[in-house]
Scaffold this motif. Sequence first.
Motif, PDB file in Angstrom:
ATOM      1  N   LYS A   4       0.829  -1.215   0.000  1.00 49.83           N
ATOM      2  CA  LYS A   4       0.000   0.000   0.000  1.00 49.83           C
ATOM      3  C   LYS A   4       0.857   1.256   0.000  1.00 49.83           C
ATOM      4  O   LYS A   4       0.561   2.230  -0.687  1.00 49.83           O
ATOM      5  CB  LYS A   4      -0.941   0.013   1.207  1.00 49.83           C
ATOM      6  N   SER A   5       1.950   1.263   0.761  1.00 48.17           N
ATOM      7  CA  SER A   5       2.799   2.459   0.789  1.00 48.17           C
ATOM      8  C   SER A   5       3.540   2.629  -0.537  1.00 48.17           C
ATOM      9  O   SER A   5       3.790   3.757  -0.967  1.00 48.17           O
ATOM     10  CB  SER A   5       3.766   2.423   1.971  1.00 48.17           C
ATOM     11  N   ILE A   6       3.866   1.517  -1.197  1.00 47.24           N
ATOM     12  CA  ILE A   6       4.480   1.608  -2.525  1.00 47.24           C
ATOM     13  C   ILE A   6       3.492   2.262  -3.490  1.00 47.24           C
ATOM     14  O   ILE A   6       3.856   3.156  -4.257  1.00 47.24           O
ATOM     15  CB  ILE A   6       4.902   0.216  -3.043  1.00 47.24           C
ATOM     16  N   ALA A   7       2.231   1.839  -3.449  1.00 44.53           N
ATOM     17  CA  ALA A   7       1.200   2.398  -4.342  1.00 44.53           C
ATOM     18  C   ALA A   7       1.036   3.895  -4.129  1.00 44.53           C
ATOM     19  O   ALA A   7       0.817   4.644  -5.077  1.00 44.53           O
ATOM     20  CB  ALA A   7      -0.128   1.681  -4.129  1.00 44.53           C
ATOM     21  N   LYS A  49       1.111  -8.779  -4.642  1.00 44.37           N
ATOM     22  CA  LYS A  49       2.341  -8.132  -5.096  1.00 44.37           C
ATOM     23  C   LYS A  49       2.231  -7.289  -6.355  1.00 44.37           C
ATOM     24  O   LYS A  49       3.173  -6.611  -6.721  1.00 44.37           O
ATOM     25  CB  LYS A  49       3.433  -9.170  -5.293  1.00 44.37           C
ATOM     26  N   TYR A  50       1.082  -7.306  -7.041  1.00 45.55           N
ATOM     27  CA  TYR A  50       0.915  -6.511  -8.246  1.00 45.55           C
ATOM     28  C   TYR A  50      -0.057  -5.368  -7.962  1.00 45.55           C
ATOM     29  O   TYR A  50      -1.174  -5.601  -7.507  1.00 45.55           O
ATOM     30  CB  TYR A  50       0.381  -7.358  -9.406  1.00 45.55           C
ATOM     31  N   ILE A  51       0.361  -4.147  -8.251  1.00 43.14           N
ATOM     32  CA  ILE A  51      -0.494  -2.973  -8.050  1.00 43.14           C
ATOM     33  C   ILE A  51      -1.082  -2.590  -9.398  1.00 43.14           C
ATOM     34  O   ILE A  51      -0.350  -2.423 -10.379  1.00 43.14           O
ATOM     35  CB  ILE A  51       0.307  -1.798  -7.468  1.00 43.14           C
ATOM     36  N   VAL A  52      -2.396  -2.450  -9.453  1.00 44.03           N
ATOM     37  CA  VAL A  52      -3.100  -2.096 -10.682  1.00 44.03           C
ATOM     38  C   VAL A  52      -3.190  -0.582 -10.794  1.00 44.03           C
ATOM     39  O   VAL A  52      -3.593   0.097  -9.860  1.00 44.03           O
ATOM     40  CB  VAL A  52      -4.516  -2.711 -10.694  1.00 44.03           C
ATOM     41  N   GLY A  53      -2.800  -0.070 -11.967  1.00 47.63           N
ATOM     42  CA  GLY A  53      -2.919   1.350 -12.262  1.00 47.63           C
ATOM     43  C   GLY A  53      -4.084   1.605 -13.197  1.00 47.63           C
ATOM     44  O   GLY A  53      -5.066   0.852 -13.212  1.00 47.63           O
ATOM     45  N   TRP A  68       2.388  -2.417 -11.383  1.00 48.75           N
ATOM     46  CA  TRP A  68       3.697  -2.426 -10.730  1.00 48.75           C
ATOM     47  C   TRP A  68       3.912  -3.775 -10.067  1.00 48.75           C
ATOM     48  O   TRP A  68       3.052  -4.259  -9.342  1.00 48.75           O
ATOM     49  CB  TRP A  68       3.766  -1.324  -9.679  1.00 48.75           C
ATOM     50  N   ASP A  69       5.051  -4.378 -10.354  1.00 47.45           N
ATOM     51  CA  ASP A  69       5.450  -5.638  -9.744  1.00 47.45           C
ATOM     52  C   ASP A  69       6.319  -5.293  -8.537  1.00 47.45           C
ATOM     53  O   ASP A  69       7.455  -4.828  -8.686  1.00 47.45           O
ATOM     54  CB  ASP A  69       6.236  -6.482 -10.754  1.00 47.45           C
ATOM     55  N   CYS A  70       5.787  -5.480  -7.341  1.00 53.04           N
ATOM     56  CA  CYS A  70       6.498  -5.110  -6.117  1.00 53.04           C
ATOM     57  C   CYS A  70       7.715  -5.980  -5.862  1.00 53.04           C
ATOM     58  O   CYS A  70       8.691  -5.511  -5.264  1.00 53.04           O
ATOM     59  CB  CYS A  70       5.550  -5.160  -4.911  1.00 53.04           C
ATOM     60  N   ASP A  71       7.710  -7.221  -6.300  1.00 50.97           N
ATOM     61  CA  ASP A  71       8.861  -8.102  -6.098  1.00 50.97           C
ATOM     62  C   ASP A  71      10.063  -7.669  -6.938  1.00 50.97           C
ATOM     63  O   ASP A  71      11.207  -7.766  -6.508  1.00 50.97           O
ATOM     64  CB  ASP A  71       8.522  -9.551  -6.434  1.00 50.97           C
ATOM     65  N   ASN A  72       9.795  -7.215  -8.151  1.00 54.88           N
ATOM     66  CA  ASN A  72      10.876  -6.832  -9.068  1.00 54.88           C
ATOM     67  C   ASN A  72      11.056  -5.324  -9.205  1.00 54.88           C
ATOM     68  O   ASN A  72      11.909  -4.879  -9.977  1.00 54.88           O
ATOM     69  CB  ASN A  72      10.641  -7.450 -10.449  1.00 54.88           C
TER      70      ASN A  72
END
Length: 104
Positions: A4-7, A49-53, A68-72
């Motif tokens: 969530k903070s990455i998003a 782990k995947y954020i949808v835009g 966005w792929d949070c792992d990579n």
Amino acid sequence: MNVKSIADELCMGCMMPKTSSGKCSYCSYEDSKIQLKPYLPVKTVVAGKYIVGKRLFSTGDSTTYIGWDCDNSSAIFVTEYLPDALCVRLDDLQIEVISGRETD
């Protein structure tokens, strides 16, 4: 760092780091934009782990979003099978087959 903070740190229009709130300085996407149904809301997390835009395009069978792929730590395309003639999205984001279209 949690998903969530990455998003919150990324523009949901281009997945570049935000430089300010409001309109993105890279792509002009606005934070206040709402993704219309039946599409997934921006910042939806898929598989943990995947954020949808924002939605990029739709065909009759699928919808593709920037993601966005949070792992990579990289921008990706997220494609969702979403045949508009066969299903609807419910308020809890689940997809339900339209009654009578199950065999299709």
